[in-house]
Design a protein around this motif. Structure first.
Motif, PDB file in Angstrom:
ATOM      1  N   VAL A 186       0.851  -1.202   0.000  1.00  0.00           N
ATOM      2  CA  VAL A 186       0.000   0.000   0.000  1.00  0.00           C
ATOM      3  C   VAL A 186       0.884   1.247   0.000  1.00  0.00           C
ATOM      4  O   VAL A 186       0.611   2.219  -0.717  1.00  0.00           O
ATOM      5  CB  VAL A 186      -0.949   0.015   1.216  1.00  0.00           C
ATOM      6  CG1 VAL A 186      -1.770   1.306   1.238  1.00  0.00           C
ATOM      7  CG2 VAL A 186      -1.885  -1.189   1.195  1.00  0.00           C
ATOM      8  N   GLY A 187       1.952   1.223   0.813  1.00  0.00           N
ATOM      9  CA  GLY A 187       2.866   2.365   0.856  1.00  0.00           C
ATOM     10  C   GLY A 187       3.514   2.635  -0.492  1.00  0.00           C
ATOM     11  O   GLY A 187       3.663   3.789  -0.910  1.00  0.00           O
ATOM     12  N   ILE A 188       3.894   1.571  -1.191  1.00  0.00           N
ATOM     13  CA  ILE A 188       4.494   1.728  -2.517  1.00  0.00           C
ATOM     14  C   ILE A 188       3.461   2.282  -3.496  1.00  0.00           C
ATOM     15  O   ILE A 188       3.755   3.193  -4.280  1.00  0.00           O
ATOM     16  CB  ILE A 188       5.066   0.387  -3.004  1.00  0.00           C
ATOM     17  CG1 ILE A 188       6.252  -0.039  -2.128  1.00  0.00           C
ATOM     18  CG2 ILE A 188       5.505   0.485  -4.464  1.00  0.00           C
ATOM     19  CD1 ILE A 188       6.722  -1.459  -2.366  1.00  0.00           C
ATOM     20  N   ALA A 189       2.234   1.741  -3.444  1.00  0.00           N
ATOM     21  CA  ALA A 189       1.178   2.226  -4.334  1.00  0.00           C
ATOM     22  C   ALA A 189       0.886   3.698  -4.079  1.00  0.00           C
ATOM     23  O   ALA A 189       0.695   4.478  -5.025  1.00  0.00           O
ATOM     24  CB  ALA A 189      -0.084   1.386  -4.142  1.00  0.00           C
ATOM     25  N   ARG A 190       0.843   4.092  -2.817  1.00  0.00           N
ATOM     26  CA  ARG A 190       0.574   5.492  -2.479  1.00  0.00           C
ATOM     27  C   ARG A 190       1.680   6.409  -3.009  1.00  0.00           C
ATOM     28  O   ARG A 190       1.407   7.495  -3.540  1.00  0.00           O
ATOM     29  CB  ARG A 190       0.444   5.655  -0.962  1.00  0.00           C
ATOM     30  CG  ARG A 190       0.151   7.081  -0.521  1.00  0.00           C
ATOM     31  CD  ARG A 190      -0.079   7.168   0.970  1.00  0.00           C
ATOM     32  NE  ARG A 190       1.086   6.741   1.729  1.00  0.00           N
ATOM     33  CZ  ARG A 190       1.122   6.639   3.064  1.00  0.00           C
ATOM     34  NH1 ARG A 190       0.038   6.918   3.765  1.00  0.00           N
ATOM     35  NH2 ARG A 190       2.207   6.257   3.683  1.00  0.00           N
ATOM     36  N   ALA A 191       2.941   5.969  -2.877  1.00  0.00           N
ATOM     37  CA  ALA A 191       4.066   6.774  -3.355  1.00  0.00           C
ATOM     38  C   ALA A 191       4.039   6.919  -4.871  1.00  0.00           C
ATOM     39  O   ALA A 191       4.370   7.977  -5.414  1.00  0.00           O
ATOM     40  CB  ALA A 191       5.377   6.142  -2.903  1.00  0.00           C
ATOM     41  N   LEU A 192       3.644   5.854  -5.577  1.00  0.00           N
ATOM     42  CA  LEU A 192       3.643   5.872  -7.037  1.00  0.00           C
ATOM     43  C   LEU A 192       2.425   6.576  -7.622  1.00  0.00           C
ATOM     44  O   LEU A 192       2.460   7.014  -8.780  1.00  0.00           O
ATOM     45  CB  LEU A 192       3.697   4.439  -7.575  1.00  0.00           C
ATOM     46  CG  LEU A 192       5.013   3.690  -7.389  1.00  0.00           C
ATOM     47  CD1 LEU A 192       4.850   2.237  -7.800  1.00  0.00           C
ATOM     48  CD2 LEU A 192       6.133   4.350  -8.187  1.00  0.00           C
ATOM     49  N   ALA A 193       1.363   6.692  -6.838  1.00  0.00           N
ATOM     50  CA  ALA A 193       0.103   7.225  -7.369  1.00  0.00           C
ATOM     51  C   ALA A 193       0.249   8.646  -7.894  1.00  0.00           C
ATOM     52  O   ALA A 193      -0.443   9.037  -8.844  1.00  0.00           O
ATOM     53  CB  ALA A 193      -0.981   7.174  -6.287  1.00  0.00           C
ATOM     54  N   VAL A 194       1.143   9.433  -7.300  1.00  0.00           N
ATOM     55  CA  VAL A 194       1.311  10.831  -7.720  1.00  0.00           C
ATOM     56  C   VAL A 194       2.300  10.960  -8.880  1.00  0.00           C
ATOM     57  O   VAL A 194       2.657  12.063  -9.274  1.00  0.00           O
ATOM     58  CB  VAL A 194       1.750  11.713  -6.534  1.00  0.00           C
ATOM     59  CG1 VAL A 194       0.673  11.751  -5.469  1.00  0.00           C
ATOM     60  CG2 VAL A 194       3.077  11.218  -5.944  1.00  0.00           C
ATOM     61  N   ASP A 195       2.768   9.803  -9.405  1.00  0.00           N
ATOM     62  CA  ASP A 195       3.678   9.774 -10.547  1.00  0.00           C
ATOM     63  C   ASP A 195       4.949  10.589 -10.286  1.00  0.00           C
ATOM     64  O   ASP A 195       5.278  11.523 -11.039  1.00  0.00           O
ATOM     65  CB  ASP A 195       2.974  10.272 -11.809  1.00  0.00           C
ATOM     66  CG  ASP A 195       3.756   9.942 -13.077  1.00  0.00           C
ATOM     67  OD1 ASP A 195       4.551   8.989 -13.056  1.00  0.00           O
ATOM     68  OD2 ASP A 195       3.573  10.651 -14.081  1.00  0.00           O
ATOM     69  N   PRO A 196       5.709  10.239  -9.235  1.00  0.00           N
ATOM     70  CA  PRO A 196       6.903  11.015  -8.899  1.00  0.00           C
ATOM     71  C   PRO A 196       8.043  10.761  -9.877  1.00  0.00           C
ATOM     72  O   PRO A 196       8.124   9.701 -10.506  1.00  0.00           O
ATOM     73  CB  PRO A 196       7.260  10.495  -7.503  1.00  0.00           C
ATOM     74  CG  PRO A 196       6.802   9.066  -7.537  1.00  0.00           C
ATOM     75  CD  PRO A 196       5.529   9.074  -8.345  1.00  0.00           C
ATOM     76  N   ALA A 197       8.944  11.729  -9.978  1.00  0.00           N
ATOM     77  CA  ALA A 197      10.148  11.543 -10.786  1.00  0.00           C
ATOM     78  C   ALA A 197      11.109  10.578 -10.107  1.00  0.00           C
ATOM     79  O   ALA A 197      11.879   9.877 -10.766  1.00  0.00           O
ATOM     80  CB  ALA A 197      10.833  12.891 -11.016  1.00  0.00           C
ATOM     81  N   LEU A 198      11.084  10.544  -8.773  1.00  0.00           N
ATOM     82  CA  LEU A 198      12.017   9.743  -7.987  1.00  0.00           C
ATOM     83  C   LEU A 198      11.266   9.016  -6.886  1.00  0.00           C
ATOM     84  O   LEU A 198      10.461   9.621  -6.174  1.00  0.00           O
ATOM     85  CB  LEU A 198      13.087  10.654  -7.358  1.00  0.00           C
ATOM     86  CG  LEU A 198      14.067  10.018  -6.377  1.00  0.00           C
ATOM     87  CD1 LEU A 198      14.961   8.996  -7.075  1.00  0.00           C
ATOM     88  CD2 LEU A 198      14.919  11.100  -5.702  1.00  0.00           C
ATOM     89  N   LEU A 199      11.525   7.712  -6.760  1.00  0.00           N
ATOM     90  CA  LEU A 199      10.964   6.925  -5.666  1.00  0.00           C
ATOM     91  C   LEU A 199      12.067   6.704  -4.639  1.00  0.00           C
ATOM     92  O   LEU A 199      13.088   6.074  -4.915  1.00  0.00           O
ATOM     93  CB  LEU A 199      10.441   5.587  -6.178  1.00  0.00           C
ATOM     94  CG  LEU A 199       9.764   4.672  -5.141  1.00  0.00           C
ATOM     95  CD1 LEU A 199       8.531   5.350  -4.542  1.00  0.00           C
ATOM     96  CD2 LEU A 199       9.376   3.336  -5.775  1.00  0.00           C
ATOM     97  N   LEU A 200      11.870   7.249  -3.433  1.00  0.00           N
ATOM     98  CA  LEU A 200      12.823   7.135  -2.331  1.00  0.00           C
ATOM     99  C   LEU A 200      12.312   6.101  -1.338  1.00  0.00           C
ATOM    100  O   LEU A 200      11.172   6.188  -0.868  1.00  0.00           O
ATOM    101  CB  LEU A 200      12.976   8.484  -1.623  1.00  0.00           C
ATOM    102  CG  LEU A 200      13.772   9.560  -2.357  1.00  0.00           C
ATOM    103  CD1 LEU A 200      13.486  10.925  -1.731  1.00  0.00           C
ATOM    104  CD2 LEU A 200      15.258   9.260  -2.311  1.00  0.00           C
ATOM    105  N   MET A 201      13.170   5.126  -0.990  1.00  0.00           N
ATOM    106  CA  MET A 201      12.749   4.044  -0.109  1.00  0.00           C
ATOM    107  C   MET A 201      13.787   3.877   1.003  1.00  0.00           C
ATOM    108  O   MET A 201      14.965   3.609   0.732  1.00  0.00           O
ATOM    109  CB  MET A 201      12.588   2.745  -0.905  1.00  0.00           C
ATOM    110  CG  MET A 201      11.732   2.900  -2.151  1.00  0.00           C
ATOM    111  SD  MET A 201      11.426   1.358  -3.044  1.00  0.00           S
ATOM    112  CE  MET A 201      10.112   0.642  -2.018  1.00  0.00           C
TER     113      MET A 201
END
Length: 259
Positions: free
Chosen positions: A154-169
């Motif tokens: 769910v956390g990954i889906a939420r982070a990707l939903a806004v279509d970010p340029a960079l995914l920080l984990m």
């Protein structure tokens, strides 16, 4: 994936340029957590950040995320200085950070609510991300009904939903068991391949870094500096039992112990 060392600024998605972080003041026994950290990440690359405890991994993560300022140096995203948190950086943490009073769908849609989107657009984008992380059918579930692995999806889906340029984990799989972690590695790589996102992944687990990364940035401690950037030239999927995998793991562990 090609190396970015020496690449033009326009070819880089993320540039960490001489970042130094000092906590405290001259009158308050200052601590230098990071000292002149520099590296870059190319668009679409998967880079892991590793190092010994106290090397400043999380501090550097927070500076790249815009949650904290550098004492000296700067971070640039697509050539623009990072001055604070923004929607162009999606963040996933070890602690999940889900709202317990929101359903899976409502949690995933949270970031979209901060943007100029219609309800139907939010629903469509959120559902697409839920499907992407394999949680179709759990849209109406609340976090307390989910396993640790499902919460992190769910956390990954939420982070990707806004279509970010960079995914920080930041050590996102540190709270799950080994079997679930292995499954999440495979799923994350599938998601990365499908979305072609740029990923910067902080971990203390060298095996995890070799499993996931195109390159591994190894930090030394006291204060944190870049010891070496290691290219992981292995085809995916990667087997932990391969001799070459073990050689990369030993090399990175050696760098950590030396520094």
């Amino acid at each position: 994936m090609a190396r970015v060392d020496g690449a033009a600024e326009g070819d880089r998605r993320v540039t960490v340029d001489g970042v130094t972080k000092v906590f405290g003041t001259e009158d308050d026994d200052p601590v230098r957590a990071l000292d002149g950290v520099s590296f870059s990440v190319e668009e679409g690359e998967f880079v892991c950040l590793v190092g010994p405890s106290g090397c400043g991994k999380t501090t550097l993560f927070r500076i790249i995320a815009g949650l904290e300022g550098a004492t000296d140096g700067e971070v640039r995203l697509d050539g623009e200085p990072v001055t604070g948190p923004a929607m162009d950086r999606g963040m996933v943490f070890q602690e999940y950070g889900l709202f317990p009073w929101r359903t899976v769908l409502e949690n995933v849609a949270f970031g979209l609510e901060q943007q100029d989107t219609t309800a139907s657009e939010r629903l469509e984008q959120s559902q697409e991300m839920i499907d992407l992380v394999g949680l179709d059918g759990f849209e109406d579930a609340y976090p307390n009904a989910l396993s640790g692995g499902m919460k992190q999806r769910v956390g990954i889906a939420r982070a990707l939903a806004v279509d970010p340029a960079l995914l920080l984990m930041d050590e996102p799989f540190g709270s799950v068991d080994a079997q679930t972690r292995t499954m999440l590695h495979d799923e994350l790589l599938d998601i990365w391949a499908e979305t072609e996102k740029t990923v910067l992944f902080v971990t203390h687990d060298v095996e995890e870094a070799v499993t996931l990364a195109d390159r591994v940035v190894v930090l030394s401690s006291g204060p944190g500096t870049v010891a070496e950037v290691v290219d992981v030239d292995l085809d995916r999927p990667r087997s932990r039992t391969d001799a070459a995998f073990g050689e990369y793991q030993e090399r990175i562990l050696g760098l950590i112990h030396e520094n």
